[in-house]
Write an enzyme that holds these catalytic residues in place. Structure first.
Site, PDB file in Angstrom:
ATOM      1  N   HIS A   1       0.841  -1.196   0.000  1.00  0.00           N
ATOM      2  CA  HIS A   1       0.000   0.000   0.000  1.00  0.00           C
ATOM      3  C   HIS A   1       0.878   1.248   0.000  1.00  0.00           C
ATOM      4  O   HIS A   1       2.045   1.211   0.402  1.00  0.00           O
ATOM      5  CB  HIS A   1      -0.909  -0.009   1.219  1.00  0.00           C
TER       6      HIS A   1
ATOM      7  N   GLU B   1       0.829   3.850   1.923  1.00  0.00           N
ATOM      8  CA  GLU B   1       1.297   4.204   3.272  1.00  0.00           C
ATOM      9  C   GLU B   1       2.484   3.336   3.669  1.00  0.00           C
ATOM     10  O   GLU B   1       3.457   3.819   4.257  1.00  0.00           O
ATOM     11  CB  GLU B   1       0.164   4.019   4.303  1.00  0.00           C
TER      12      GLU B   1
ATOM     13  N   CYS C   1      -6.215   1.223   5.581  1.00  0.00           N
ATOM     14  CA  CYS C   1      -6.746  -0.073   6.001  1.00  0.00           C
ATOM     15  C   CYS C   1      -6.204  -0.393   7.394  1.00  0.00           C
ATOM     16  O   CYS C   1      -5.378   0.342   7.941  1.00  0.00           O
ATOM     17  CB  CYS C   1      -6.327  -1.154   5.005  1.00  0.00           C
TER      18      CYS C   1
ATOM     19  N   CYS D   1      -2.226  -0.782   7.463  1.00  0.00           N
ATOM     20  CA  CYS D   1      -1.541   0.508   7.405  1.00  0.00           C
ATOM     21  C   CYS D   1      -1.793   1.328   8.664  1.00  0.00           C
ATOM     22  O   CYS D   1      -0.893   2.011   9.160  1.00  0.00           O
ATOM     23  CB  CYS D   1      -1.975   1.276   6.162  1.00  0.00           C
TER      24      CYS D   1
END
Length: 148
Positions: free
Chosen positions: A78, A80, A106, A109
């Site tokens: 992801h 992040e 999410c 993260c």
């Protein structure tokens, strides 16, 4: 043209970072900032040296996996996560920073952002993860939707 606010400025950069994404489902970007200075950026895609989904296809699409489920069945990181990893790679502390993201984080993260010391999250689009919201609230991390 008027000068953009800091929030708009960093969100514009975040949207630009997302254009580097190689994900076939959702283009995401993240910019981590402290004291109005960019510390790290990230976009979603496969680890360095690994073929990207735009080259080999999307396993999640092939298996018909819904958004927000079975994160482990993806070759990509992801945005992040990539921003956090870039900071770590270059020895940059993220304590007391803020992150600008194209999407609300999410659960995976969110836990990482809590542990590296991010204090505020600005995001453009919501993400269907109630547990992530609960943990961020419990940790005292402020989440701010941005109307952009």
């Amino acid at each position: 043209m008027s000068r953009p606010t800091w929030e708009s400025y960093f969100m514009l950069i975040t949207k630009n970072v997302a254009t580097r994404s190689t994900c076939l489902r959702r283009k995401t970007g993240a910019v981590i900032v402290r004291d109005k200075r960019i510390l790290a950026t990230g976009y979603n895609g496969a680890p360095s040296g690994i073929k990207h989904c735009d080259e080999v296809g999307c396993l999640r699409e092939e298996l018909n996996i819904a958004s927000g489920e079975r994160h482990e069945l993806c070759r990509g990181l992801h945005a992040e996560q990539n921003a956090i990893l870039q900071a770590a790679l270059h020895g940059v502390s993220l304590k007391d920073s803020e992150i600008y993201t194209t999407h609300e984080p999410c659960i995976l993260c969110s836990k990482m952002l809590i542990n590296v010391g991010v204090k505020r999250i600005y995001y453009l689009e919501s993400y269907p993860d109630e547990l992530a919201r609960e943990l961020l609230k419990e940790a005292g991390v402020e989440t701010i939707p941005v109307d952009f």
